[in-house]
Design a protein around this motif. Sequence first.
Motif, PDB file in Angstrom:
ATOM      1  N   PRO A  36       0.812  -1.227   0.000  1.00 47.69           N
ATOM      2  CA  PRO A  36       0.000   0.000   0.000  1.00 47.69           C
ATOM      3  C   PRO A  36       0.843   1.273   0.000  1.00 47.69           C
ATOM      4  N   LEU A  39       1.904   1.942  -3.583  1.00 54.20           N
ATOM      5  CA  LEU A  39       0.769   2.419  -4.377  1.00 54.20           C
ATOM      6  C   LEU A  39       0.446   3.872  -4.043  1.00 54.20           C
ATOM      7  N   CYS A  49      -2.627   7.833 -12.431  1.00 54.62           N
ATOM      8  CA  CYS A  49      -3.551   8.014 -11.317  1.00 54.62           C
ATOM      9  C   CYS A  49      -4.012   9.456 -11.185  1.00 54.62           C
ATOM     10  N   GLY A 107      -6.068   2.130  -2.375  1.00 51.60           N
ATOM     11  CA  GLY A 107      -6.466   1.935  -3.768  1.00 51.60           C
ATOM     12  C   GLY A 107      -7.680   2.757  -4.150  1.00 51.60           C
ATOM     13  N   LEU A 130     -12.599  -4.719  -9.399  1.00 52.49           N
ATOM     14  CA  LEU A 130     -12.142  -4.045  -8.188  1.00 52.49           C
ATOM     15  C   LEU A 130     -12.830  -4.612  -6.949  1.00 52.49           C
TER      16      LEU A 130
END
Length: 234
Positions: A36, A39, A49, A107, A130
């Motif tokens: 995490p 990300l 993103c 996310g 997802l």
Amino acid sequence: MTSSIAFGVAYAALIALLGVLFGYPVDPVLIGLAVPAALAFLAGRNAVCRKTWGPMWCLGAATALVVLGELAGSGQRIEVGGVLVGTGPQWIGALAAGWPRLLVLVGFCALRRAPEQPSRRKALGLAAVLAAIATACTAFGTALSGGLLVWALVGNVLAFAVAGFLLLRSGLRLPALLLAVGALLAGLDEQLLDVGTPAATHLLLWPAYLVAALLVAALEALARRLFRRRPGIT
């Protein structure tokens, strides 16, 4: 990409160092926190993103909560037969064990609606993927089995799919964040308590979370509409 991986490893090493300072043994599970963290860093630097620092804020908030919990908590580590055993709230251990749920929160914070609104079929397909990933992360290590496990898995996939569709199709972020934060807190709660299974209970109560997510979505949509009309008010 390399810098994101390096940041993730550095974050995991930082949590490991904090653990040592608070009396924890070095646990290999801590390396999971690198996922995490990487990300979150990637979301802040990568145009894919759309460069959002929201995931970094979530990561920082979770870290601050854990550190404050360790400073204010009554958890202790004692040696029993040469093995270090924890008693009381183990905040850093809870964060390490809950890295899949932290990944879900990071996310969803990283997701943004595309400049061009996707078709319903495309949004549904992506939301389903997802939702499956998010459910797998939130249900990781659950004690549920049999019919209860099926009920929890199917229901959470549905709840995350609805939240994901609202995010991808309409840009409504709060429903997905509500589900992700609820899963993270339930996982932390289960690790911190000596009795009870909050994470399993959270999985079973998906109808309540789905209703809450829909209510939050309606409120967010209403707030956006009101703010859009506000400049025209005389």
